[in-house]
Design a protein around this motif. Structure first.
Motif, PDB file in Angstrom:
ATOM      1  N   ALA A   7      -5.153   4.264   0.486  1.00  0.00           N
ATOM      2  CA  ALA A   7      -4.152   3.200   0.631  1.00  0.00           C
ATOM      3  C   ALA A   7      -3.248   3.475   1.831  1.00  0.00           C
ATOM      4  N   LEU A   8      -2.853   4.728   2.004  1.00  0.00           N
ATOM      5  CA  LEU A   8      -1.983   5.088   3.122  1.00  0.00           C
ATOM      6  C   LEU A   8      -2.710   4.959   4.463  1.00  0.00           C
ATOM      7  N   LEU A   9      -3.995   5.316   4.479  1.00  0.00           N
ATOM      8  CA  LEU A   9      -4.783   5.152   5.712  1.00  0.00           C
ATOM      9  C   LEU A   9      -4.907   3.677   6.083  1.00  0.00           C
ATOM     10  N   LEU A  10      -5.110   2.840   5.074  1.00  0.00           N
ATOM     11  CA  LEU A  10      -5.160   1.402   5.327  1.00  0.00           C
ATOM     12  C   LEU A  10      -3.816   0.905   5.845  1.00  0.00           C
ATOM     13  N   ALA A  11      -2.728   1.424   5.281  1.00  0.00           N
ATOM     14  CA  ALA A  11      -1.396   1.048   5.741  1.00  0.00           C
ATOM     15  C   ALA A  11      -1.177   1.467   7.198  1.00  0.00           C
ATOM     16  N   ILE A  12      -1.658   2.656   7.550  1.00  0.00           N
ATOM     17  CA  ILE A  12      -1.557   3.119   8.938  1.00  0.00           C
ATOM     18  C   ILE A  12      -2.340   2.187   9.856  1.00  0.00           C
ATOM     19  N   GLY A  13      -3.529   1.787   9.405  1.00  0.00           N
ATOM     20  CA  GLY A  13      -4.340   0.863  10.194  1.00  0.00           C
ATOM     21  C   GLY A  13      -3.639  -0.478  10.396  1.00  0.00           C
ATOM     22  N   LEU A  58       0.827  -1.208   0.000  1.00  0.00           N
ATOM     23  CA  LEU A  58       0.000   0.000   0.000  1.00  0.00           C
ATOM     24  C   LEU A  58       0.864   1.262   0.000  1.00  0.00           C
ATOM     25  N   PHE A  59       1.966   1.220   0.726  1.00  0.00           N
ATOM     26  CA  PHE A  59       2.911   2.344   0.768  1.00  0.00           C
ATOM     27  C   PHE A  59       3.500   2.600  -0.619  1.00  0.00           C
TER      28      PHE A  59
END
Length: 284
Positions: free
Chosen positions: A214-220, A173-174
């Motif tokens: 995608a970045l928010l999902l990666a943070i999660g 995702l990153f």
């Protein structure tokens, strides 16, 4: 700042900055696995392999209609230097490949094949993998995630397990978000070449929204890994800072931005994360 401009041109034009970032990500991954920083042949191989692949990509671009905004003065006046650098890096990567453990060599076969097909015109009508609609970003994110997440585990004799897939998805995702940034940069050129990317098909705003998601999902995912004690506090903090900075750059991205915005700042996220891990480990 003007005095630093020539250094920036060299780092961008030679792809040294990107190669340092790739090697640094490997170093950070091994630190996460072993709890110690170490210099090894895998990191060195990744440095030279990245330098080789992306400089061959640039050499082949000399004969093509490249987008003007990605071309620095240094690149235009140093064709021979880039060619020599590509040759030397290829030689070093080839020698180091032979020194890697057999299992790592085997794990590199598919990523190397995809990487070469991305830059070299091996398909009919002189097409490369990057010229195949919708496939470019998926290949980029997948190869980078495999190299950064899976190779260090194979190299350090840590078996791949279901949790490895979670780490892979976070890094995928990153890199996916970073690739969207570069697709925004190249949107006009890609459209002129008939290459369909997210910004070209959905528009820049929609592509940015997908990248931020995608970045928010990666943070999660990163938060879940920290809660499950797969990430230390220093790794999680660095991960969080890197993902948020990537999101900010993605929001600011536009085709009119300078080469430094993409090739130094956006690519620099590959260096920011390892640097952040070192910093937070040191102060912690």
């Amino acid at each position: 700042m003007k005095q630093l401009a020539p250094i920036g041109d060299v780092l961008m034009g030679s792809n040294l900055w990107l190669a340092i970032g790739a090697s640094s990500m490997i170093s950070a991954s091994i630190f996460c696995l072993k709890g110690a920083w170490e210099w090894n042949e895998l990191e060195i191989w990744v440095f030279f392999a990245t330098l080789s692949l992306y400089n061959w990509h640039r050499v082949l671009g000399f004969k093509k209609n490249r987008p003007n905004h990605t071309v620095t003065t240094w690149v235009d006046s140093h064709h021979q230097t880039i060619l020599v650098l590509a040759l030397l890096a290829s030689f070093c990567a080839g020698v180091l490949y032979l020194l890697l453990p057999l299992k790592v060599q085997l794990a590199l076969l598919i990523p190397c094949a995809l990487g070469l097909s991305y830059s070299l015109p091996i398909f009919p009508k002189q097409k490369r993998l990057r010229d195949v609609p919708r496939l470019k970003i998926l290949v980029l994110a997948s190869v980078w995630a495999w190299v950064v997440v899976c190779l260090p585990r194979i190299f350090t004799n840590i078996p791949l397990s279901p949790i490895t897939g979670v780490f892979f998805l976070e890094k995928w995702l990153f890199f996916f978000a970073i690739a969207i940034g570069f697709d925004i940069r190249d949107v006009a050129f890609d459209l002129s070449q008939g290459v369909l990317t997210l910004p070209g098909k959905l528009g820049i705003k929609a592509a940015k929204s997908i990248g931020i998601l995608a970045l928010l999902l990666a943070i999660g995912i990163g938060t879940s890994l920290y809660a499950g004690q797969y990430y230390s506090l220093s790794v999680y903090a660095a991960d969080l800072v890197c993902l948020m900075c990537t999101g900010l750059l993605l929001l600011l991205a536009s085709p009119e931005r300078s080469p430094a915005f993409f090739n130094l700042l956006l690519d620099g996220m590959l260096i920011l994360q390892p640097l952040g891990i070192w910093f937070f480990s040191f102060v912690g």
